[in-house]
Design an enzyme around this catalytic site. Structure first.
Site, PDB file in Angstrom:
ATOM      1  CG  ASN A  71      -1.750   1.212   1.388  1.00  0.00           C
ATOM      2  OD1 ASN A  71      -1.814   2.035   0.477  1.00  0.00           O
ATOM      3  ND2 ASN A  71      -2.409   1.338   2.534  1.00  0.00           N
ATOM      4  CE  LYS A 116      -0.387   3.347   4.636  1.00  0.00           C
ATOM      5  NZ  LYS A 116      -0.434   3.491   6.075  1.00  0.00           N
ATOM      6  CG  HIS A 169      -6.112   1.825   4.838  1.00  0.00           C
ATOM      7  ND1 HIS A 169      -5.785   2.779   5.765  1.00  0.00           N
ATOM      8  CD2 HIS A 169      -5.059   0.991   4.756  1.00  0.00           C
ATOM      9  CE1 HIS A 169      -4.562   2.521   6.214  1.00  0.00           C
ATOM     10  NE2 HIS A 169      -4.099   1.441   5.627  1.00  0.00           N
ATOM     11  CD  GLU A 176      -3.468   5.468   6.412  1.00  0.00           C
ATOM     12  OE1 GLU A 176      -3.377   5.522   5.189  1.00  0.00           O
ATOM     13  OE2 GLU A 176      -2.588   4.954   7.138  1.00  0.00           O
ATOM     14  CD  GLU A 189      -3.824  -2.559   7.055  1.00  0.00           C
ATOM     15  OE1 GLU A 189      -2.681  -2.724   6.623  1.00  0.00           O
ATOM     16  OE2 GLU A 189      -4.501  -1.554   6.782  1.00  0.00           O
ATOM     17  N   GLY A 204       1.877   2.269  10.800  1.00  0.00           N
ATOM     18  CA  GLY A 204       2.817   3.382  10.703  1.00  0.00           C
ATOM     19  C   GLY A 204       3.445   3.779  12.020  1.00  0.00           C
ATOM     20  CB  SER A 232       4.645  -1.686  12.163  1.00  0.00           C
ATOM     21  OG  SER A 232       4.237  -0.340  12.356  1.00  0.00           O
TER      22      SER A 232
HETATM   23  P1  PGA Z   1       2.443   0.280   7.659  1.00  0.00           P
HETATM   24  O1  PGA Z   1       1.032   0.510   6.936  1.00  0.00           O
HETATM   25  O2  PGA Z   1       3.005  -1.022   7.131  1.00  0.00           O
HETATM   26  O3  PGA Z   1       3.274   1.462   7.266  1.00  0.00           O
HETATM   27  O4  PGA Z   1       2.184   0.208   9.115  1.00  0.00           O
HETATM   28  C1  PGA Z   1       0.157  -0.558   6.668  1.00  0.00           C
HETATM   29  C2  PGA Z   1      -1.102  -0.047   6.052  1.00  0.00           C
HETATM   30  O5  PGA Z   1      -1.556   1.057   6.405  1.00  0.00           O
HETATM   31  O6  PGA Z   1      -1.709  -0.706   5.182  1.00  0.00           O
END
Ligand code: PGA
Length: 252
Positions: free
Chosen positions: A9, A11, A97, A99, A169, A175, A215
């Protein structure tokens, strides 16, 4: 049998030159990527069409979008339809997601419609779920995640849900550098599979790939992916480095 999948991803990162560079770096690593795992990248929408062209000769990399609306066409300025995605050769699309749930108020009803519309156009939804830190600490996290899945996916038929990918997730791990332990992740993955099994039957539950995200990186992927119900990862930060993403694909 569920597929092993590593999905990147990206983003809202990388300008065109940087995105092209990362794509070229990945293509060069073809022989090093795990050929048993499905490799998916989800770059920003403006790059999808050009990437689809470039990947015609490298079909081992599948393309995913980060978002789609649930209507085929019409007066929805700024939106992208599943039909449009399919027409340029997109195979996957992230749905829900955290976000998007948090920043764009996407609710369960909208996510149900998006999932269904994508499946209708043969684009596999990667349906994201996961709890905030306060939910995890309040100890109702299991019910919380099950409800996210039930509310948005349980109106699908067994045949339809078999085409979905689910990504667990935990929001506190996205993140933050703070990964869920393999036991924490496996607990939820196992519950998800059991719930799918009770609703749609064991065969369907075995078909659905359940990815872990939050992460995930080369240092922890192996332990996570060795769990019985973890079929791979949805990778954010670490998918922006070709070598790390490749190493994660080899962590099964
Ligand atoms: P990350 O993000 O691996 O940077 O924690 C995962 C995601 O948001 O899909």
């Amino acid at each position: 049998m569920s597929k092993q999948i590593v999905a990147g991803n990206w983003k809202m990162n990388l300008d065109l030159n940087e995105a092209n560079q990362l794509l070229q770096d990945l293509i060069k690593l073809e022989k090093k990527f795990n050929s048993n795992a499905e490799v998916v990248i989800c770059p920003s929408a403006p790059y999808l069409s050009a990437f689809a062209e470039q990947l015609k000769d490298h079909s081992w990399i599948k393309l995913g979008a980060q978002n789609a609306y649930f209507v085929d066409s019409g007066a929805y300025t700024g939106e992208i339809s599943p039909l449009q995605l399919k027409s340029i050769g997109i195979d996957y699309c992230l749905v829900g997601h955290s976000e998007r749930r948090d920043n764009f108020d996407e609710n369960y009803e909208m996510l149900a419609k998006k999932s269904k519309a994508l499946i209708n156009h043969d684009v596999a939804p990667i349906f994201c779920c996961g709890e905030q830190l306060q939910v995890r600490n309040s100890n109702v996290y299991r019910e919380f995640v099950m409800k996210q899945i039930e509310d948005s996916l349980f109106s699908l038929s067994a045949e339809e849900i078999a085409k979905c990918v689910i990504a667990y997730e935990p929001i506190w791990a996205i993140g933050t550098g703070k990964t869920a332990t393999a036991d924490q992740a496996q607990e939820i993955h196992n519950l998800i599979r059991a719930r799918l099994s009770s609703q749609f039957g064991e065969n369907v539950a075995k078909e659905v790939s359940i990815l872990y995200g939050g992460s995930c990186k080369p240092e922890n992927a192996q332990e996570l992916f060795s769990q019985a119900d973890i079929d791979g990862g949805l990778i954010g930060g670490a998918s922006l480095k070709a070598d790390d993403f490749c190493a994660i694909s080899n962590s099964f």
